[in-house]
Scaffold this motif. Structure first.
Motif, mmCIF file in Angstrom:
data_model
loop_
_atom_site.group_PDB
_atom_site.id
_atom_site.type_symbol
_atom_site.label_atom_id
_atom_site.label_comp_id
_atom_site.label_asym_id
_atom_site.label_seq_id
_atom_site.Cartn_x
_atom_site.Cartn_y
_atom_site.Cartn_z
ATOM 1 N N PRO A 173 9.414 -1.062 -10.466
ATOM 2 C CA PRO A 173 10.137 0.134 -10.912
ATOM 3 C C PRO A 173 11.086 -0.212 -9.042
ATOM 4 N N SER A 174 12.382 -0.051 -8.828
ATOM 5 C CA SER A 174 12.817 -0.122 -7.701
ATOM 6 C C SER A 174 12.837 0.910 -6.752
ATOM 7 N N VAL A 195 0.967 -1.160 -12.158
ATOM 8 C CA VAL A 195 1.475 -1.045 -12.747
ATOM 9 C C VAL A 195 2.683 -1.953 -13.180
ATOM 10 N N ASP A 196 3.522 -0.729 -14.456
ATOM 11 C CA ASP A 196 4.273 -1.547 -15.401
ATOM 12 C C ASP A 196 3.985 -2.669 -16.541
ATOM 13 N N ASP A 197 2.484 -2.891 -16.338
ATOM 14 C CA ASP A 197 1.758 -4.560 -16.812
ATOM 15 C C ASP A 197 1.758 -5.332 -15.554
ATOM 16 N N ARG A 268 4.095 2.330 1.008
ATOM 17 C CA ARG A 268 4.102 3.159 2.668
ATOM 18 C C ARG A 268 2.548 4.496 1.657
ATOM 19 N N VAL A 269 2.742 5.199 2.846
ATOM 20 C CA VAL A 269 1.905 6.454 2.478
ATOM 21 C C VAL A 269 2.142 8.027 2.321
ATOM 22 N N THR A 270 2.567 8.460 1.281
ATOM 23 C CA THR A 270 2.935 9.370 1.527
ATOM 24 C C THR A 270 1.803 10.902 1.585
ATOM 25 N N ALA A 271 1.437 11.872 2.258
ATOM 26 C CA ALA A 271 0.395 12.654 2.117
ATOM 27 C C ALA A 271 -0.780 12.244 1.488
ATOM 28 N N GLY A 272 -1.027 10.953 1.597
ATOM 29 C CA GLY A 272 -2.526 10.675 1.686
ATOM 30 C C GLY A 272 -2.177 9.679 0.340
ATOM 31 N N VAL A 273 -1.075 9.784 -0.803
ATOM 32 C CA VAL A 273 -1.095 9.739 -1.652
ATOM 33 C C VAL A 273 -0.156 7.376 -0.939
ATOM 34 N N VAL A 274 -0.939 6.715 -1.724
ATOM 35 C CA VAL A 274 -0.077 5.009 -1.347
ATOM 36 C C VAL A 274 1.112 4.928 -2.805
ATOM 37 N N GLU A 275 2.309 4.567 -2.072
ATOM 38 C CA GLU A 275 3.475 4.721 -2.868
ATOM 39 C C GLU A 275 3.893 2.908 -2.800
ATOM 40 N N ILE A 276 4.496 2.074 -3.794
ATOM 41 C CA ILE A 276 5.155 0.969 -3.598
ATOM 42 C C ILE A 276 6.249 1.178 -4.158
#
Length: 279
Positions: A173-174, A195-197, A268-276
């Motif tokens: 995902p973008s 993520v998405d296989d 990035r880390v947002t509110a303790g959650v890792v996002e890519i």
């Protein structure tokens, strides 16, 4: 015919022996140079422009009256540029799969004969047999065209030497996508999430997390099963299949056979959650 060549197991006896010889013939620093690891791009495709360009230009000049000396000079340049080009090609070849090595073996043999014809052309020209020299030169150019065809097949049909991890980038995902809690990631040890296989290699260092595609850019080896070497900003992951080594913070290839860097994602880390997200 080329499809049959890919399946010609009769070539494997020669191929396997040559692979062992080439793999053990030079130290890793030389292999890294010839693979193009330092360049971030395979070196062989860069080098081939010199001999092919010189030989092709000589063929054009041979068709123009009064340009014999200039044509001979260009053939000399092409012959001089060939050894390092050949060495880089063989080094890459030694790390290919069996089917790729079969085609590559014929590709290399064809080009070797072509270079030999150009050298013979120089000898004929030096002895005053210009017409014979031109004939040998054109024969060499014809063989080199056949070799180039096989090289193109290796790259475009068999995907030899390309960044095998890159296609997975388009499947991600973008937009920012959560992959897990920061607290769930072990510090200083890679962890694989999907993520998405698409498998993603996450590496936590304190409160920072880097993310890269988990399948090795060389031959899709599972980096998640590899060892981590080095510490801090220089920590690297080693592919368990062929030993390609990538710096975890930016994906830079520091050891071949991989020449391409490993694709790294935004993280990035947002509110303790890792996002890519895609780069």
């Amino acid at each position: 015919m080329v499809a049959r060549l890919e399946k010609a197991r009769s070539l494997d006896t020669i191929s396997d022996r040559l692979q062992k010889i080439i793999t053990g013939a030079s130290p890793q620093v030389v292999k890294n140079f010839l693979h193009g690891t330092w360049l971030g791009h395979p070196l062989h495709p860069v080098l081939i422009h010199a001999p092919i360009g010189a030989f092709l230009s000589a063929a054009v000049l041979d068709a123009i009256p009064g340009q014999d000396k200039a044509a001979g000079t260009l053939i000399t340049v092409g012959a001089a540029a060939s050894p390092v080009t050949i060495a880089a090609g063989w080094t890459d070849w030694s790390q290919l799969s069996a089917a790729e090595r079969r085609v590559g073996l014929v590709h290399a043999a064809t080009n070797a004969v072509a270079v030999g014809l150009f050298v013979a052309s120089l000898s004929a020209r030096a002895s005053g047999r210009t017409a014979r020299g031109k004939a040998l030169s054109y024969a060499g150019m014809s063989l080199m065209g056949a070799g180039a065809y096989l090289g193109g097949h290796l790259t475009y049909s068999q995907a030899a030497g390309v960044n095998q991890a890159a296609p997975d980038l388009q499947r991600l995902p973008s937009e920012w996508t959560a992959v897990g809690e920061l607290a769930s990631l072990p510090d200083g040890k890679p962890l694989v999430k999907t993520v998405d296989d698409v498998p993603i290699l996450l590496f936590r260092s304190g409160d920072k997390v880097t993310a890269m595609l988990e399948r090795c850019s060389h031959e899709t080896g599972p980096l998640g099963d590899g060892d981590v070497v080095g510490v801090g900003a220089e920590a690297c992951v080693v592919c368990p299949w062929h030993g390609s080594t990538f710096r975890l913070r930016d994906g830079v290839a520091v050891r071949g056979p991989a020449a391409n860097d490993q694709p790294v994602l935004r993280s990035r880390v947002t509110a303790g959650v890792v996002e890519i997200a895609q780069p």
